[in-house]
Design a protein around this motif. Sequence first.
Motif, PDB file in Angstrom:
ATOM      1  N   VAL A  26      -2.884  -4.948   3.702  1.00 47.42           N
ATOM      2  CA  VAL A  26      -1.558  -5.255   4.229  1.00 47.42           C
ATOM      3  C   VAL A  26      -1.781  -5.727   5.656  1.00 47.42           C
ATOM      4  O   VAL A  26      -2.462  -5.066   6.440  1.00 47.42           O
ATOM      5  N   LYS A  27      -1.209  -6.892   6.003  1.00 47.91           N
ATOM      6  CA  LYS A  27      -1.423  -7.469   7.332  1.00 47.91           C
ATOM      7  C   LYS A  27      -0.093  -7.722   8.020  1.00 47.91           C
ATOM      8  O   LYS A  27       0.861  -8.172   7.397  1.00 47.91           O
ATOM      9  N   THR A  59       3.612   0.419   2.993  1.00 49.34           N
ATOM     10  CA  THR A  59       3.611  -0.752   3.858  1.00 49.34           C
ATOM     11  C   THR A  59       3.406  -1.957   2.965  1.00 49.34           C
ATOM     12  O   THR A  59       2.777  -1.852   1.905  1.00 49.34           O
ATOM     13  N   HIS A  60       3.962  -3.081   3.362  1.00 51.40           N
ATOM     14  CA  HIS A  60       3.719  -4.299   2.577  1.00 51.40           C
ATOM     15  C   HIS A  60       3.830  -5.505   3.487  1.00 51.40           C
ATOM     16  O   HIS A  60       4.479  -5.473   4.535  1.00 51.40           O
ATOM     17  N   SER A  61       3.128  -6.552   3.078  1.00 52.42           N
ATOM     18  CA  SER A  61       3.228  -7.810   3.812  1.00 52.42           C
ATOM     19  C   SER A  61       3.231  -8.960   2.815  1.00 52.42           C
ATOM     20  O   SER A  61       2.548  -8.927   1.801  1.00 52.42           O
ATOM     21  N   ILE A  62       4.046  -9.937   3.137  1.00 49.86           N
ATOM     22  CA  ILE A  62       4.136 -11.146   2.322  1.00 49.86           C
ATOM     23  C   ILE A  62       3.377 -12.253   3.040  1.00 49.86           C
ATOM     24  O   ILE A  62       3.545 -12.453   4.247  1.00 49.86           O
ATOM     25  N   GLY A  99       1.398 -11.465   6.378  1.00 51.38           N
ATOM     26  CA  GLY A  99       2.107 -11.129   7.601  1.00 51.38           C
ATOM     27  C   GLY A  99       3.285 -11.997   7.968  1.00 51.38           C
ATOM     28  O   GLY A  99       3.918 -11.771   9.003  1.00 51.38           O
ATOM     29  N   GLU A 100       3.620 -12.999   7.132  1.00 51.73           N
ATOM     30  CA  GLU A 100       4.824 -13.795   7.429  1.00 51.73           C
ATOM     31  C   GLU A 100       6.057 -12.893   7.492  1.00 51.73           C
ATOM     32  O   GLU A 100       6.981 -13.135   8.252  1.00 51.73           O
ATOM     33  N   TYR A 101       6.058 -11.879   6.646  1.00 50.15           N
ATOM     34  CA  TYR A 101       7.128 -10.887   6.602  1.00 50.15           C
ATOM     35  C   TYR A 101       6.489  -9.587   6.151  1.00 50.15           C
ATOM     36  O   TYR A 101       5.502  -9.586   5.419  1.00 50.15           O
ATOM     37  N   GLY A 102       7.049  -8.474   6.590  1.00 51.71           N
ATOM     38  CA  GLY A 102       6.516  -7.195   6.135  1.00 51.71           C
ATOM     39  C   GLY A 102       7.459  -6.064   6.442  1.00 51.71           C
ATOM     40  O   GLY A 102       8.491  -6.242   7.095  1.00 51.71           O
ATOM     41  N   GLY A 103       7.070  -4.907   5.948  1.00 50.27           N
ATOM     42  CA  GLY A 103       7.895  -3.745   6.182  1.00 50.27           C
ATOM     43  C   GLY A 103       7.150  -2.464   5.917  1.00 50.27           C
ATOM     44  O   GLY A 103       6.034  -2.458   5.391  1.00 50.27           O
ATOM     45  N   GLU A 104       7.791  -1.389   6.312  1.00 51.15           N
ATOM     46  CA  GLU A 104       7.224  -0.057   6.148  1.00 51.15           C
ATOM     47  C   GLU A 104       8.333   0.903   5.774  1.00 51.15           C
ATOM     48  O   GLU A 104       9.445   0.811   6.303  1.00 51.15           O
ATOM     49  N   SER A 105       8.040   1.799   4.849  1.00 56.06           N
ATOM     50  CA  SER A 105       9.043   2.785   4.460  1.00 56.06           C
ATOM     51  C   SER A 105       8.436   4.179   4.394  1.00 56.06           C
ATOM     52  O   SER A 105       7.226   4.346   4.273  1.00 56.06           O
ATOM     53  N   LYS A 121       0.853  -1.193   0.000  1.00 58.83           N
ATOM     54  CA  LYS A 121       0.000   0.000   0.000  1.00 58.83           C
ATOM     55  C   LYS A 121       0.884   1.237   0.000  1.00 58.83           C
ATOM     56  O   LYS A 121       1.785   1.364   0.826  1.00 58.83           O
ATOM     57  N   TRP A 122       0.608   2.147  -0.935  1.00 61.77           N
ATOM     58  CA  TRP A 122       1.333   3.414  -1.066  1.00 61.77           C
ATOM     59  C   TRP A 122       0.389   4.529  -0.664  1.00 61.77           C
ATOM     60  O   TRP A 122      -0.718   4.633  -1.212  1.00 61.77           O
ATOM     61  N   GLN A 123       0.817   5.384   0.281  1.00 65.74           N
ATOM     62  CA  GLN A 123      -0.039   6.451   0.788  1.00 65.74           C
ATOM     63  C   GLN A 123       0.671   7.797   0.788  1.00 65.74           C
ATOM     64  O   GLN A 123       1.862   7.879   1.106  1.00 65.74           O
ATOM     65  N   ARG A 124      -0.088   8.818   0.484  1.00 66.89           N
ATOM     66  CA  ARG A 124       0.359  10.201   0.620  1.00 66.89           C
ATOM     67  C   ARG A 124       0.273  10.530   2.107  1.00 66.89           C
ATOM     68  O   ARG A 124      -0.748  10.305   2.742  1.00 66.89           O
ATOM     69  N   VAL A 125       1.369  11.026   2.699  1.00 71.91           N
ATOM     70  CA  VAL A 125       1.372  11.389   4.122  1.00 71.91           C
ATOM     71  C   VAL A 125       2.078  12.729   4.305  1.00 71.91           C
ATOM     72  O   VAL A 125       2.729  13.235   3.390  1.00 71.91           O
ATOM     73  N   LEU A 126       1.970  13.254   5.501  1.00 77.92           N
ATOM     74  CA  LEU A 126       2.641  14.500   5.892  1.00 77.92           C
ATOM     75  C   LEU A 126       2.343  15.642   4.916  1.00 77.92           C
ATOM     76  O   LEU A 126       3.244  16.321   4.424  1.00 77.92           O
TER      77      LEU A 126
END
Length: 169
Positions: free
Chosen positions: A166-167, A65-68, A71-77, A52-57
């Motif tokens: 995304v979980k 955010t993403h999850s494989i 939720g086995e693996y995920g991350g946030e940038s 998921k790509w979001q406009r923020v700030l």
Amino acid sequence: MLLLSLSIFSTLANNKTESLAPELAIFTPYLGTWQADFNTEKGESSIQDVSKWQRVLNGKAIRTTHSINEGEYGGESMIFYDRKKQSLVFYYFTTAGFYTKGVMKVLSPTQFVAYEDVTGSQEGITKVKSTSEFKDQQFVVSTSYLKKGEWTKPEVRTYYRSNKDVKFK
């Protein structure tokens, strides 16, 4: 007349709210939710990435955010423009306990490349290079890893629009 004025003000406010900083404009078509189904060998479990790509700030940053596999693996940038460096920069944090920091270079209005330095990888990965291109309402990502001193063969994934979430576990 008051109702018309409020409607016009609301439209203007929404347009301003939805805008991105000019340096982030390349990411406009990426906003929303996507998924990619990895190519796996016959007999191996399927692998799916939901992103998921979001406009923020107020449009000054992009949060991904993403999850494989739910939720086995995920991350946030967080991706933002660093005025001092005159560059797009980002930080990526993972559920596996490592993180990356990197820079992005815009190659064309539809393509960019990301270079990452990895900290804390248990698999010996120290750098990542990925190229993304948006085309025909999907995007293709080609990623290589510097693992134990050698670059891996690029892994290619095609992302298409998704309604999944995304979980994280």
